[in-house]
Design an enzyme around this catalytic site. Sequence first.
Site, PDB file in Angstrom:
ATOM      1  N   ASP A  45       0.886  -1.162   0.000  1.00 43.42           N
ATOM      2  CA  ASP A  45       0.000   0.000   0.000  1.00 43.42           C
ATOM      3  C   ASP A  45       0.927   1.215   0.000  1.00 43.42           C
ATOM      4  O   ASP A  45       1.759   1.358   0.906  1.00 43.42           O
ATOM      5  CB  ASP A  45      -0.867  -0.042   1.276  1.00 43.42           C
ATOM      6  CG  ASP A  45      -1.805   1.159   1.364  1.00 43.42           C
ATOM      7  OD1 ASP A  45      -1.591   2.161   0.652  1.00 43.42           O
ATOM      8  OD2 ASP A  45      -2.754   1.078   2.166  1.00 43.42           O
ATOM      9  N   TYR A 105     -10.345  14.290  -9.355  1.00 43.84           N
ATOM     10  CA  TYR A 105      -9.225  13.546  -9.965  1.00 43.84           C
ATOM     11  C   TYR A 105      -8.249  14.513 -10.654  1.00 43.84           C
ATOM     12  O   TYR A 105      -7.035  14.454 -10.430  1.00 43.84           O
ATOM     13  CB  TYR A 105      -9.796  12.532 -10.958  1.00 43.84           C
ATOM     14  CG  TYR A 105      -8.770  11.838 -11.823  1.00 43.84           C
ATOM     15  CD1 TYR A 105      -7.848  10.938 -11.273  1.00 43.84           C
ATOM     16  CD2 TYR A 105      -8.732  12.049 -13.205  1.00 43.84           C
ATOM     17  CE1 TYR A 105      -6.916  10.287 -12.079  1.00 43.84           C
ATOM     18  CE2 TYR A 105      -7.809  11.397 -14.008  1.00 43.84           C
ATOM     19  CZ  TYR A 105      -6.904  10.517 -13.448  1.00 43.84           C
ATOM     20  OH  TYR A 105      -5.983   9.874 -14.251  1.00 43.84           O
TER      21      TYR A 105
HETATM   22  P1  NAD Z   1      -5.565   1.442 -12.755  1.00 47.01           P
HETATM   23  O1  NAD Z   1      -6.736   1.882 -11.959  1.00 47.01           O
HETATM   24  O2  NAD Z   1      -5.775   0.492 -13.848  1.00 47.01           O
HETATM   25  O3  NAD Z   1      -4.457   0.845 -11.802  1.00 47.01           O
HETATM   26  C1  NAD Z   1      -4.114   1.467 -10.582  1.00 47.01           C
HETATM   27  C2  NAD Z   1      -3.554   0.404  -9.666  1.00 47.01           C
HETATM   28  O4  NAD Z   1      -3.231   1.039  -8.433  1.00 47.01           O
HETATM   29  C3  NAD Z   1      -4.540  -0.726  -9.346  1.00 47.01           C
HETATM   30  O5  NAD Z   1      -3.963  -1.978  -9.656  1.00 47.01           O
HETATM   31  C4  NAD Z   1      -4.809  -0.581  -7.853  1.00 47.01           C
HETATM   32  O6  NAD Z   1      -4.972  -1.819  -7.193  1.00 47.01           O
HETATM   33  C5  NAD Z   1      -3.544   0.131  -7.391  1.00 47.01           C
HETATM   34  N1  NAD Z   1      -3.742   0.879  -6.149  1.00 47.01           N
HETATM   35  C6  NAD Z   1      -4.784   1.643  -5.781  1.00 47.01           C
HETATM   36  N2  NAD Z   1      -4.592   2.132  -4.541  1.00 47.01           N
HETATM   37  C7  NAD Z   1      -3.373   1.707  -4.144  1.00 47.01           C
HETATM   38  C8  NAD Z   1      -2.610   1.871  -2.953  1.00 47.01           C
HETATM   39  N3  NAD Z   1      -3.060   2.599  -1.921  1.00 47.01           N
HETATM   40  N4  NAD Z   1      -1.404   1.292  -2.880  1.00 47.01           N
HETATM   41  C9  NAD Z   1      -0.927   0.540  -3.906  1.00 47.01           C
HETATM   42  N5  NAD Z   1      -1.615   0.308  -5.047  1.00 47.01           N
HETATM   43  C10 NAD Z   1      -2.829   0.889  -5.156  1.00 47.01           C
HETATM   44  O7  NAD Z   1      -4.857   2.788 -13.296  1.00 47.01           O
HETATM   45  P2  NAD Z   1      -3.966   2.967 -14.608  1.00 47.01           P
HETATM   46  O8  NAD Z   1      -4.887   3.233 -15.724  1.00 47.01           O
HETATM   47  O9  NAD Z   1      -2.970   1.899 -14.710  1.00 47.01           O
HETATM   48  O10 NAD Z   1      -3.280   4.367 -14.265  1.00 47.01           O
HETATM   49  C11 NAD Z   1      -1.983   4.473 -13.740  1.00 47.01           C
HETATM   50  C12 NAD Z   1      -1.629   5.944 -13.643  1.00 47.01           C
HETATM   51  O11 NAD Z   1      -1.733   6.549 -14.935  1.00 47.01           O
HETATM   52  C13 NAD Z   1      -2.540   6.768 -12.730  1.00 47.01           C
HETATM   53  O12 NAD Z   1      -1.777   7.763 -12.098  1.00 47.01           O
HETATM   54  C14 NAD Z   1      -3.512   7.416 -13.694  1.00 47.01           C
HETATM   55  O13 NAD Z   1      -4.016   8.625 -13.181  1.00 47.01           O
HETATM   56  C15 NAD Z   1      -2.615   7.653 -14.885  1.00 47.01           C
HETATM   57  N6  NAD Z   1      -3.367   7.772 -16.136  1.00 47.01           N
HETATM   58  C16 NAD Z   1      -3.989   6.687 -16.683  1.00 47.01           C
HETATM   59  C17 NAD Z   1      -4.687   6.835 -17.871  1.00 47.01           C
HETATM   60  C18 NAD Z   1      -5.376   5.672 -18.536  1.00 47.01           C
HETATM   61  O14 NAD Z   1      -6.103   5.884 -19.537  1.00 47.01           O
HETATM   62  N7  NAD Z   1      -5.200   4.451 -18.071  1.00 47.01           N
HETATM   63  C19 NAD Z   1      -4.749   8.095 -18.492  1.00 47.01           C
HETATM   64  C20 NAD Z   1      -4.154   9.183 -17.870  1.00 47.01           C
HETATM   65  C21 NAD Z   1      -3.436   9.006 -16.710  1.00 47.01           C
HETATM   66  C1  AKB Z   2      -9.624   8.566 -16.918  1.00 48.17           C
HETATM   67  O1  AKB Z   2     -10.503   8.545 -17.804  1.00 48.17           O
HETATM   68  O2  AKB Z   2      -9.827   8.836 -15.731  1.00 48.17           O
HETATM   69  C2  AKB Z   2      -8.198   8.301 -17.344  1.00 48.17           C
HETATM   70  C3  AKB Z   2      -7.502   9.586 -17.636  1.00 48.17           C
HETATM   71  C4  AKB Z   2      -7.641  10.223 -18.952  1.00 48.17           C
HETATM   72  O3  AKB Z   2      -6.846  10.114 -16.765  1.00 48.17           O
HETATM   73  N1  AKB Z   2      -8.221   7.424 -18.469  1.00 48.17           N
END
Ligand code: NAD
Ligand code: AKB
Length: 318
Positions: A58, A146
């Site tokens: 965590d 967010y």
């Molecule tokens: P996701 O939700 O798929 O994965 C996040 C992971 O974090 C999960 O596996 C969850 O179990 C873990 N998690 C949550 N709370 C936690 C904690 N307290 N300690 C440890 N692990 C924890 O998210 P993602 O899409 O892989 O995104 C990763 C990063 O990229 C984030 O910062 C997100 O804001 C950013 N992001 C993602 C996207 C996208 O389209 N996927 C777009 C823009 C930005």
């Molecule tokens: C979301 O939709 O929250 C993410 C992002 C663009 O940060 N895929």
Amino acid sequence: MKLYEGSKILVTGALGQIGTDLTEALRKKYGQNNVIATDIRTIENHPSVSDGIFQNLDIMETQKLIEICRNNDIGIIYHLAALLSAVGEKNPEKCRKINIDGTISILEAARLCSLRVFAPSSIAVFGPDCPSHASQSSPLNPTTVYGQTKVIGEKLAREYWEIHGVDTRGIRYPGLISYKSPPGGGTTDYAVEIFHSAINHGQYEFFVEPNTRLPMLYMDDAIRATLSLMDSPSESLGIFRSGFNVSGITFTAQELASKIEERIEGFKYSFVPDHRQKIADSWPDSIDDSISRKEWKWSPQFDLDSIIDAMFEGIENT
Ligand code: NAD
Ligand code: AKB
């Protein structure tokens, strides 16, 4: 201060959408035993991440994080643990806690253990006052919790670089499209869900309106961008180092549906907008990434047709 002597990599949130692909790419590049995947969730059902070292973590447990870093010769953290927009808006306090306090926990561990950090930002840093084509320096006034946590995350990362000399870098990812792991509760999830639903069930119900247009990027491009930014010399990166704009493609929900309709005979789709419509409406349509192109030579490789090809091939073969 000891600078970046550790030779291994720690990934937080490794079981998420990006973590699944990024952990695999990092292991391929740096070696299976040089990447420690961590997540608050347990490893079952994540075959690609369980190929290597995994620890439950965590990110709020800063002392445990520091111990893992010190005991494993960690030099870089790829910090992916977060709550995304749709889930975050339902639980704003938890979103602030994980995205802001969690990022501080990572940055403190990095300061104390002399680590480099990759911490992603998002197009969610922009709000309704942003032009529809967002530039690198467009105003950052998001209306989502967010998005606010992402603006603060960028500021914190820049502060740790400027005040403490911690080498922090980040990308404002657009909505990411991939097939290996499901998206984790964002507003752009429809651009992934549609492929699984169309291929497996021949239908999809969008939660946004047909004319909703958002910036998107294929996961392979996102991973390439991430590795390329982290490989760039620090001195080539200017003041936007903690939140570079990166652009791939942009399309409306209707345009995506029509493209998939060309591939799947009898594909049925409908549009039933929910609370996520308001979030989508607050984000820009497209992104200007000229600073990233100049400072670290970024350019995308996937257009909409090649993304659709890759998604069909990936889903049909897994
Ligand atoms: P996701 O939700 O798929 O994965 C996040 C992971 O974090 C999960 O596996 C969850 O179990 C873990 N998690 C949550 N709370 C936690 C904690 N307290 N300690 C440890 N692990 C924890 O998210 P993602 O899409 O892989 O995104 C990763 C990063 O990229 C984030 O910062 C997100 O804001 C950013 N992001 C993602 C996207 C996208 O389209 N996927 C777009 C823009 C930005
Ligand atoms: C979301 O939709 O929250 C993410 C992002 C663009 O940060 N895929």
